[in-house]
Motif scaffolding. Sequence first.
Motif, PDB file in Angstrom:
ATOM      1  N   ASP A  85       0.857  -1.192   0.000  1.00 56.96           N
ATOM      2  CA  ASP A  85       0.000   0.000   0.000  1.00 56.96           C
ATOM      3  C   ASP A  85       0.890   1.239   0.000  1.00 56.96           C
ATOM      4  N   PRO A  86       0.816   2.082  -1.022  1.00 65.62           N
ATOM      5  CA  PRO A  86       1.694   3.253  -1.093  1.00 65.62           C
ATOM      6  C   PRO A  86       1.595   4.173   0.118  1.00 65.62           C
ATOM      7  N   ASP A  87       0.388   4.325   0.667  1.00 63.14           N
ATOM      8  CA  ASP A  87       0.226   5.231   1.817  1.00 63.14           C
ATOM      9  C   ASP A  87       0.957   4.708   3.048  1.00 63.14           C
ATOM     10  N   SER A  88       0.810   3.397   3.323  1.00 57.34           N
ATOM     11  CA  SER A  88       1.497   2.839   4.487  1.00 57.34           C
ATOM     12  C   SER A  88       3.008   2.854   4.280  1.00 57.34           C
ATOM     13  N   ALA A  89       3.449   2.596   3.045  1.00 59.49           N
ATOM     14  CA  ALA A  89       4.883   2.644   2.745  1.00 59.49           C
ATOM     15  C   ALA A  89       5.434   4.043   2.967  1.00 59.49           C
ATOM     16  N   LEU A  90       4.696   5.031   2.484  1.00 57.19           N
ATOM     17  CA  LEU A  90       5.147   6.418   2.626  1.00 57.19           C
ATOM     18  C   LEU A  90       5.177   6.831   4.094  1.00 57.19           C
ATOM     19  N   ASP A  91       4.142   6.466   4.841  1.00 64.27           N
ATOM     20  CA  ASP A  91       4.104   6.806   6.270  1.00 64.27           C
ATOM     21  C   ASP A  91       5.299   6.208   6.996  1.00 64.27           C
ATOM     22  N   TYR A  92       5.623   4.961   6.663  1.00 63.74           N
ATOM     23  CA  TYR A  92       6.738   4.299   7.336  1.00 63.74           C
ATOM     24  C   TYR A  92       8.055   4.995   7.015  1.00 63.74           C
ATOM     25  N   ILE A  93       8.337   5.233   5.744  1.00 64.59           N
ATOM     26  CA  ILE A  93       9.599   5.855   5.354  1.00 64.59           C
ATOM     27  C   ILE A  93       9.704   7.264   5.931  1.00 64.59           C
ATOM     28  N   GLU A  94       8.603   7.997   5.916  1.00 64.28           N
ATOM     29  CA  GLU A  94       8.607   9.358   6.491  1.00 64.28           C
ATOM     30  C   GLU A  94       8.917   9.309   7.980  1.00 64.28           C
ATOM     31  N   SER A  95       8.394   8.309   8.674  1.00 70.52           N
ATOM     32  CA  SER A  95       8.597   8.236  10.118  1.00 70.52           C
ATOM     33  C   SER A  95      10.056   7.982  10.484  1.00 70.52           C
ATOM     34  N   ARG A  96      10.794   7.352   9.598  1.00 69.54           N
ATOM     35  CA  ARG A  96      12.188   7.017   9.880  1.00 69.54           C
ATOM     36  C   ARG A  96      13.175   7.981   9.230  1.00 69.54           C
ATOM     37  N   ALA A  97      12.817   8.580   8.091  1.00 68.55           N
ATOM     38  CA  ALA A  97      13.814   9.364   7.351  1.00 68.55           C
ATOM     39  C   ALA A  97      13.188  10.529   6.595  1.00 68.55           C
ATOM     40  N   GLY A  98      12.170  11.161   7.179  1.00 62.17           N
ATOM     41  CA  GLY A  98      11.497  12.267   6.512  1.00 62.17           C
ATOM     42  C   GLY A  98      12.465  13.372   6.112  1.00 62.17           C
TER      43      GLY A  98
END
Length: 373
Positions: A85-98
């Motif tokens: 899911d692109p939204d969950s992927a984006l949320d995860y990456i943002e949370s670690r390396a925004g």
Amino acid sequence: METFERARLDAYFANIVGRFLPEERASSFLITHLLPERPGFVRAVAALSDLRAVLPKPKSVSESARREVERCIAVDALSRGLFADPDSALDYIESRAGGERIVLLDVGGYFAPALTDLHDRFSGQLAGVIEDTENGHRRYAGIDKLPCPVISVARSPLKDPEDFLVGQSVVFSTEAVMRGRGDILHGRPALVIGFGKLGSSIARLLHAKGVQVTVFDIDPVRRAQALAQGFAVARDRESALTGAGLVLCATGSVSLRGEDFGNLRNGAYVATVTSSEDELELGTLPEVYTRTKVGDHVTRYQTTGHYFYLANGGNAVNFLHGASVGPFIFLVQAEILSAIRMLTRDDLAPGLHEVAAADRAAIAATWLSYFNR
């Protein structure tokens, strides 16, 4: 690993890191089999990039390796769903390396479904992806227009020793599982589905052990290669399954669908070289089949008049015994490390790329100086 082996491995990776140190660091995410020897590679990735998280493949995690890595780097849970899911992927990456510049190190194309969205919507910059496996290579090659560089080591000549030895370990573990139930390889005609690097290695070792081997591959070129090497080649999957007492799936994609299992002869064993979600569509198997654990790593699927055995729940059977290929894995890991520098240079166009032959030669020479003793 023994203390001296760990010291030698760390010295080797320190040499590789020094050779491929990037001018500018990026942040990274690492998907990997977190096996006992893997912390050394993880430390090398962290030496070349700001490693934000390690995501171990779920069916191949050494708890001791996890504990060692967790002392200094975040270890997060990995699933296909996380990046499907692109939204969950984006949320995860943002949370670690925004907001950061990132490199994604992949094993099996996990990032592929969300790649375009990550590239277009991430608050930082996606420098690119490094992919380790043939299965993942195909997933990225199947994207209509790659939005960023993807460096694949899946078809590198430095990976040939690993692929050959993985095939050997698959046969070893399959035989061990069967012997645990009082069965043996001999007397069971074997079917190898997929005649790539892994499948051909499996077929050759089975043949060397005196097992009758048939090969099936959807690629007619590979079928011709198998025939030229002395193997029987099945014309279709259905007839091949009917005669096989052992089926080894080595395609990296779906080998058996729900309707295929009914063609297995009674008492056949099924084993795979990768995860069940990639090789087997067990979810489409008719519900009339009951599932019974009949050994430490064997499940019997049974319905009226028909039964077969599945090794290790359909996941890579060689991981039951560590899946070790010795120091040859360090060749591929070094190539992955060299690819980090390639991506941080920011001069690659979107699309599939390989590591330069000169860099591969330098890696091989360095590896030989440490491990050819």
